[in-house]
Design a protein around this motif. Structure first.
Motif, PDB file in Angstrom:
ATOM      1  N   ALA A 166       4.830  -0.927   6.285  1.00 61.64           N
ATOM      2  CA  ALA A 166       3.702  -1.789   5.907  1.00 61.64           C
ATOM      3  C   ALA A 166       4.538  -2.116   4.569  1.00 61.64           C
ATOM      4  O   ALA A 166       3.699  -3.684   4.169  1.00 61.64           O
ATOM      5  CB  ALA A 166       2.459  -0.979   5.839  1.00 61.64           C
ATOM      6  N   GLY A 167       4.979  -1.718   3.763  1.00 64.16           N
ATOM      7  CA  GLY A 167       5.567  -1.943   2.917  1.00 64.16           C
ATOM      8  C   GLY A 167       6.617  -3.579   2.688  1.00 64.16           C
ATOM      9  O   GLY A 167       6.902  -4.334   1.671  1.00 64.16           O
ATOM     10  N   TRP A 168       7.729  -3.234   3.236  1.00 62.52           N
ATOM     11  CA  TRP A 168       8.562  -4.530   3.885  1.00 62.52           C
ATOM     12  C   TRP A 168       7.754  -5.298   4.097  1.00 62.52           C
ATOM     13  O   TRP A 168       7.956  -6.205   3.570  1.00 62.52           O
ATOM     14  CB  TRP A 168       8.814  -4.077   5.172  1.00 62.52           C
ATOM     15  CG  TRP A 168      10.607  -4.827   4.996  1.00 62.52           C
ATOM     16  CD1 TRP A 168      11.128  -5.597   4.654  1.00 62.52           C
ATOM     17  CD2 TRP A 168      11.635  -4.433   6.273  1.00 62.52           C
ATOM     18  NE1 TRP A 168      11.887  -5.969   4.177  1.00 62.52           N
ATOM     19  CE2 TRP A 168      12.354  -5.591   5.574  1.00 62.52           C
ATOM     20  CE3 TRP A 168      11.352  -3.414   7.081  1.00 62.52           C
ATOM     21  CZ2 TRP A 168      13.938  -5.440   6.629  1.00 62.52           C
ATOM     22  CZ3 TRP A 168      13.146  -3.529   7.748  1.00 62.52           C
ATOM     23  CH2 TRP A 168      13.706  -4.578   7.362  1.00 62.52           C
ATOM     24  N   ALA A 169       6.812  -5.277   4.716  1.00 67.59           N
ATOM     25  CA  ALA A 169       5.535  -6.365   5.204  1.00 67.59           C
ATOM     26  C   ALA A 169       5.423  -6.798   3.797  1.00 67.59           C
ATOM     27  O   ALA A 169       5.445  -8.583   3.640  1.00 67.59           O
ATOM     28  CB  ALA A 169       5.176  -6.356   6.340  1.00 67.59           C
ATOM     29  N   ALA A 170       4.742  -6.972   3.449  1.00 68.60           N
ATOM     30  CA  ALA A 170       3.825  -7.255   2.104  1.00 68.60           C
ATOM     31  C   ALA A 170       5.236  -7.571   1.209  1.00 68.60           C
ATOM     32  O   ALA A 170       4.962  -8.569   0.669  1.00 68.60           O
ATOM     33  CB  ALA A 170       3.616  -6.183   1.396  1.00 68.60           C
ATOM     34  N   VAL A 171       5.806  -6.707   0.747  1.00 71.19           N
ATOM     35  CA  VAL A 171       7.386  -7.327  -0.245  1.00 71.19           C
ATOM     36  C   VAL A 171       7.690  -8.515   0.338  1.00 71.19           C
ATOM     37  O   VAL A 171       7.930  -9.833  -0.066  1.00 71.19           O
ATOM     38  CB  VAL A 171       8.520  -6.433  -0.454  1.00 71.19           C
ATOM     39  CG1 VAL A 171       9.221  -7.400  -1.056  1.00 71.19           C
ATOM     40  CG2 VAL A 171       7.697  -5.295  -0.839  1.00 71.19           C
ATOM     41  N   THR A 172       7.900  -8.738   2.227  1.00 72.08           N
ATOM     42  CA  THR A 172       8.650 -10.145   2.772  1.00 72.08           C
ATOM     43  C   THR A 172       7.522 -11.145   2.014  1.00 72.08           C
ATOM     44  O   THR A 172       7.946 -12.334   2.031  1.00 72.08           O
ATOM     45  CB  THR A 172       8.722  -9.609   3.954  1.00 72.08           C
ATOM     46  OG1 THR A 172       9.158  -8.253   4.014  1.00 72.08           O
ATOM     47  CG2 THR A 172       9.451 -10.651   4.480  1.00 72.08           C
ATOM     48  N   SER A 173       5.635 -10.700   2.083  1.00 66.57           N
ATOM     49  CA  SER A 173       5.361 -11.770   1.913  1.00 66.57           C
ATOM     50  C   SER A 173       5.145 -12.730   0.695  1.00 66.57           C
ATOM     51  O   SER A 173       5.376 -13.732   0.668  1.00 66.57           O
ATOM     52  CB  SER A 173       4.020 -11.817   2.756  1.00 66.57           C
ATOM     53  OG  SER A 173       4.188 -10.727   4.435  1.00 66.57           O
ATOM     54  N   LEU A 174       5.128 -11.213  -0.059  1.00 61.62           N
ATOM     55  CA  LEU A 174       5.308 -11.849  -1.943  1.00 61.62           C
ATOM     56  C   LEU A 174       6.517 -12.969  -1.894  1.00 61.62           C
ATOM     57  O   LEU A 174       6.275 -13.714  -2.632  1.00 61.62           O
ATOM     58  CB  LEU A 174       5.563 -10.771  -2.424  1.00 61.62           C
ATOM     59  CG  LEU A 174       3.685 -10.192  -2.293  1.00 61.62           C
ATOM     60  CD1 LEU A 174       3.338  -8.947  -2.973  1.00 61.62           C
ATOM     61  CD2 LEU A 174       2.839 -11.469  -2.652  1.00 61.62           C
ATOM     62  N   ARG A 175       7.410 -12.808  -0.939  1.00 63.59           N
ATOM     63  CA  ARG A 175       8.853 -13.185  -1.204  1.00 63.59           C
ATOM     64  C   ARG A 175       9.387 -14.496  -0.763  1.00 63.59           C
ATOM     65  O   ARG A 175      10.298 -15.311  -0.952  1.00 63.59           O
ATOM     66  CB  ARG A 175      10.328 -12.510  -0.870  1.00 63.59           C
ATOM     67  CG  ARG A 175      10.238 -11.192  -2.122  1.00 63.59           C
ATOM     68  CD  ARG A 175      11.471  -9.992  -1.477  1.00 63.59           C
ATOM     69  NE  ARG A 175      13.025 -11.721  -1.649  1.00 63.59           N
ATOM     70  CZ  ARG A 175      13.632 -11.064  -1.486  1.00 63.59           C
ATOM     71  NH1 ARG A 175      13.627 -10.528  -0.809  1.00 63.59           N
ATOM     72  NH2 ARG A 175      15.152 -11.938  -1.920  1.00 63.59           N
ATOM     73  N   SER A 176       8.511 -14.945  -0.159  1.00 64.43           N
ATOM     74  CA  SER A 176       8.335 -16.165   1.064  1.00 64.43           C
ATOM     75  C   SER A 176       7.664 -17.145   0.170  1.00 64.43           C
ATOM     76  O   SER A 176       6.451 -17.462  -0.620  1.00 64.43           O
ATOM     77  CB  SER A 176       7.611 -15.949   2.345  1.00 64.43           C
ATOM     78  OG  SER A 176       7.612 -17.520   3.080  1.00 64.43           O
ATOM     79  N   ARG A 177       8.096 -18.399   0.202  1.00 62.57           N
ATOM     80  CA  ARG A 177       8.248 -19.615  -1.196  1.00 62.57           C
ATOM     81  C   ARG A 177       7.258 -20.652   0.136  1.00 62.57           C
ATOM     82  O   ARG A 177       7.486 -21.716  -0.305  1.00 62.57           O
ATOM     83  CB  ARG A 177       9.566 -20.386  -1.382  1.00 62.57           C
ATOM     84  CG  ARG A 177      10.536 -18.980  -1.655  1.00 62.57           C
ATOM     85  CD  ARG A 177      11.935 -20.225  -2.838  1.00 62.57           C
ATOM     86  NE  ARG A 177      12.099 -19.426  -3.898  1.00 62.57           N
ATOM     87  CZ  ARG A 177      13.611 -18.964  -3.944  1.00 62.57           C
ATOM     88  NH1 ARG A 177      13.799 -20.583  -3.758  1.00 62.57           N
ATOM     89  NH2 ARG A 177      14.033 -18.375  -4.727  1.00 62.57           N
ATOM     90  N   ASP A 178       7.599 -20.427   1.768  1.00 62.29           N
ATOM     91  CA  ASP A 178       6.801 -21.397   2.574  1.00 62.29           C
ATOM     92  C   ASP A 178       4.667 -20.833   2.485  1.00 62.29           C
ATOM     93  O   ASP A 178       4.345 -22.228   2.612  1.00 62.29           O
ATOM     94  CB  ASP A 178       6.811 -20.855   4.230  1.00 62.29           C
ATOM     95  CG  ASP A 178       8.500 -20.980   4.450  1.00 62.29           C
ATOM     96  OD1 ASP A 178       9.586 -22.116   3.196  1.00 62.29           O
ATOM     97  OD2 ASP A 178       9.056 -20.475   5.470  1.00 62.29           O
ATOM     98  N   VAL A 179       4.382 -20.221   1.744  1.00 64.81           N
ATOM     99  CA  VAL A 179       3.344 -20.197   1.444  1.00 64.81           C
ATOM    100  C   VAL A 179       2.518 -20.012  -0.091  1.00 64.81           C
ATOM    101  O   VAL A 179       3.468 -19.042  -0.513  1.00 64.81           O
ATOM    102  CB  VAL A 179       2.906 -18.399   2.920  1.00 64.81           C
ATOM    103  CG1 VAL A 179       1.370 -18.016   2.208  1.00 64.81           C
ATOM    104  CG2 VAL A 179       2.908 -19.171   3.922  1.00 64.81           C
TER     105      VAL A 179
END
Length: 831
Positions: free
Chosen positions: A618-631
């Protein structure tokens, strides 16, 4: 090679704190010093009692060493200083005391004392009965106070002197009420809890009985060393002889009543396992039942070997220092007693000397024996009676027949003489039969075969009669001898089987330890000693048989017959098996920690692989989403993702902290800061993340001695566990109370509860009894809570919640009860 004489240990043993052990111990030191002995005090705990402290005047005190442990300072005996000072006699109080860990100290003070004894220093110490290992659980049941400091009984038994310091319960309570034992603020709680009259009376009885057993052992050892065979009537010891017959129950109950007439009387049941009288034809089922009856009545069962039953019974009674011997009256009728002579009862009475013999009547008395004849081979009496009967019986028959001359014909007279010869053959065997046949032939020829009044040996009829008499007598005698030999062999085989059956029964009942088997062997064969040795000893009076590879069973005493050696070989096989089982048990014990560590490692890997994955993902998914520049996330979504990451990292942190704390606990590396702690301060922080908790009023609850952060962790884990099991709509209850120097904090849930058979596994790590949600943790909460509680000198126990559910009880010592290391009511000590 160390030629130093081992020191002598003297123990002052008391039933409870306050009976005066330390006072008497110091008084003993002063008296020895007055006689010129070099006496020093290694450690004395006076507990602030002025009369006891006054006894230290005039005695040299070896300085103690100050130790730091868990934030406190404690005084311990300086073992190195005592060894360097090397007095003749050293006084060391609190035999069962646990030393403060660190600096290479022994875990227990009794281990320090053994080092002093090995150095040749005499030691005087003191001990309460509740600290004996064998009695600690009994005292716990009586007083409700667990004993955490114990001494192995064997260590105390090795003392050269044990002196009991006795005081009646009311006197001890008066001493307590007058303030001569505890401080005033502790008196009421002590009188209402540990020092209740019933508790003190029970502890006093335990002390008296334990010391009585120790005195009895010393007496038996003294009698054995000095070869004293006479009975010393120091206490009533009643031995009852069992045959395996139906009268056994009556005899056992009668003997038990005799033993109960005197306090401390012992009941010993003995069965002679051999081919004579009491040993032949027994009922094994009856013996097994009678053995259970003896043990239910508090007695002990013994099986001994002996061909002479009466002598064996008397020797057993003397060896066990029995004062009374109970036998059943003979089951043989008057005619049987007249023909076979005095029975076992009469013989035992004649041999008993100063042992009182009770002949108990029973319903089988005089009705005929259910067992084979008391004599299974030709006795001395029969060897004498046979030839005499061979001469006398034909003469008596001749006198009778001459009076009846003319009434009977020659054939009838010859048959009567033949019957007499057969009777003599049954009594005395072949030699007696030959004598009877010759005598009968001559008398028949002289008095009844024409011509009367003279021997007509040239008559073919006379020669034929003599030959028939001799043949019949020889055949009958041979049959009788063969019957006796077969009967004796069968009875001996039965007795041997019975002896082995008794040994097998002892093993089944858990008496298969090597010392128990050796004692059973010594007792069974009536020997002086039985030992397990590496090499067969080359000494007179010693019988040795192999008992496995590199081991021999050596018996010292009388010379054993070949049949007894055969049975002894079977005993040796059992002893050898016990030795092998002991070796295997030691090997298994060495392997068990490795297996436990492997199980723990497997459970840890499974738990980590399963329970750490969810928050990590869950934490990894949240951090990965925040780092994404596509969204481009709106502010609300970013906050939600950050909260998810934060919550996941917090869960991971708690799980890792639990793992680390548990590993520190198991390694003994967890550092604590014990200080007075208020529950009112700890509970809000512990329950901050848990909804649905009712907290009772804690205003009047005194402070406990604890580490506040660790206590907070304990309460949080217990409350969180209770919250998971509490049904919706109900709340967890947290309440506390103070009792007998401790505070008990209760965390109550209304869940499904826990079956009794599951409580042993309740505190094991990496399991969740009753949890249906496997995503809530590693199953470390209760294991960690118990470990942290015990690290703070507390106790965590589960209880059933009235009306359903489970209550976890945390018991911690009051802060006011711990002053400069003085023991709490939880571990009562003192003189």
């Amino acid at each position: 090679m160390n030629d130093v004489r081992a020191g002598r240990l003297k123990v002052f043993l008391g039933a409870a704190p306050g009976v005066g052990k330390t006072y008497r111990m110091l008084d003993e030191g002063r008296r020895r010093a007055a006689r010129g002995a070099d006496v020093a005090v290694g450690f004395a705990e006076c507990h602030g009692r002025p009369h006891t402290e006054a006894m230290l005047d005039g005695l040299e005190a070896i300085p103690q060493v100050s130790c730091s442990y868990r934030g406190g300072r404690f005084q311990e005996m300086d073992l190195a200083a005592v060894l360097a000072r090397r007095p003749q006699v050293v006084i060391v109080d609190e035999f069962a005391h646990s030393n403060v860990p660190g600096d290479g100290r022994n875990p227990k003070r009794w281990q320090d004392i053994e080092i002093l004894l090995d150095a040749g220093i005499d030691v005087i110490t003191a001990l309460n009965i509740q600290h004996l290992e064998s009695l600690s659980d009994v005292v716990d049941k009586i007083t409700g106070v667990p004993q955490h400091e114990t001494v192995p009984d064997e260590v105390v038994r090795r003392a050269a002197q044990i002196e009991l310091i006795d005081m009646d319960p009311e006197g001890l309570r008066r001493r307590m009420a007058h303030g001569n034992i505890y401080a005033p603020e502790k008196i009421d709680a002590a009188l209402a809890h540990y020092f209740r009259p019933g508790n003190l009376a029970a502890l006093r009885q335990l002390a008296l009985l334990w010391v009585a057993d120790r005195v009895d052992e010393a007496l038996q050892e003294y009698r054995s060393q000095h070869g004293i065979g006479g009975v010393w009537e120091t206490r009533e010891r009643v031995a009852v002889a069992l045959t395996g017959g139906p009268e056994g129950d009556t005899l056992i109950r009668r003997a038990a009543r005799i033993a109960d007439r005197s306090a401390g009387g012992d009941l010993l049941a003995v069965h002679v396992a051999r081919s004579d009288g009491l040993a032949a034809g027994v009922s094994h089922a009856s013996l097994a039942r009678q053995r259970r009856l003896v043990e239910d009545l508090g007695g002990s069962y013994h099986s001994v070997v002996g061909d002479d039953v009466a002598m064996t019974l008397v020797e057993f009674a003397r060896a066990e220092n029995a004062t009374q011997l109970v036998l059943g009256t003979s089951r043989r009728g008057r005619l049987a007693r007249f023909l076979t002579g005095p029975g076992t009862g009469e013989t035992v009475t004649a041999l008993s000397g100063d042992i009182d013999v009770h002949r108990v009547t029973h319903e089988r008395a005089g009705r005929g024996t259910l067992l084979p004849s008391r004599r299974r081979t030709l006795s001395t009496a029969r060897l004498i009676a046979g030839p005499v009967a061979g001469l006398v019986l034909p003469v008596l028959l001749t006198v009778v027949l001459t009076q009846l001359r003319g009434t009977l014909n020659l054939t009838s007279e010859a048959l009567l003489f033949l019957l007499a010869v057969v009777g003599v053959a049954c009594i005395g065997g072949v030699a007696s039969a030959v004598i009877a046949s010759v005598t009968a032939s001559l008398l028949l020829n002289y008095w009844f075969i024409p011509p009367l009044g003279q021997f007509a040996l040239d008559d073919p009829n006379a020669l034929l009669a003599l030959a028939v008499f001799a043949v019949v007598a020889a055949v009958v005698a041979a049959v009788v001898d063969r019957s006796l030999r077969l009967s004796r062999r069968s009875a001996r085989a039965t007795a041997e089987a019975e002896t082995m059956s008794s040994l097998a029964g002892s093993i089944v009942r858990g008496e298969a330890t090597i010392p128990a088997l050796l004692e059973r062997t010594r007792e069974t064969f009536g020997m002086e000693s039985a030992d397990l040795v590496d090499q067969p000893p080359d000494a007179a009076g010693v019988t040795a048989v192999p008992a496995g590879p590199g081991a021999y069973l050596a018996l010292r005493g009388r010379t054993l017959s070949s049949s007894e050696r055969r049975v002894l070989a079977a005993f040796a096989a059992h002893v050898g098996s016990a030795v092998e089982r002991s070796r295997l048990a030691e090997a298994a014990a060495e392997v068990e920690p490795v297996k436990a560590a492997d199980r723990m490692r497997t459970a840890l890997l499974r738990a980590v692989g399963h329970d750490l994955r969810t928050p990590l993902a869950a934490g990894w998914a949240a951090v990965t989403s925040l780092r994404s520049r596509d969204v481009e996330f709106p502010a609300e979504d970013r906050d939600e993702l950050l909260a998810t990451a934060d919550e996941s990292m917090a869960k991971l942190n708690r799980l890792l902290e639990n793992l680390l704390d548990l590993s520190r606990l198991e390694a003994g590396a967890l550092k604590l800061d014990l200080r007075p702690t208020s529950l009112e301060e700890v509970l809000p922080m512990a329950l901050a993340d848990i909804d649905g908790v009712d907290v009772a009023d804690m205003e009047n609850i005194p402070e406990v001695l604890a580490d506040p952060p660790l206590l907070e962790r304990v309460i949080a884990n217990l409350a969180g566990n209770a919250d998971r099991h509490t049904p919706p709509g109900k709340k967890v209850l947290v309440t506390a109370s103070a009792l007998a120097g401790r505070v008990e904090l209760r965390v109550v849930d209304r869940g499904p509860g826990l079956p009794v058979d599951g409580r042993d596994r309740l505190f094991e790590p990496f399991q969740r009894l009753g949890d249906h949600d496997n995503t809530t943790g590693l199953g470390l909460g209760l294991a960690l809570a118990r470990g942290l509680t015990e690290a703070m000198n507390g106790v965590l126990t589960p209880e059933d919640t009235p009306g359903g559910g489970l209550t976890m009880v945390v018991s911690l010592p009051l802060a006011a009860q711990i002053v400069d290391g003085e023991p709490t009511e939880q571990s009562v000590g003192g003189a």
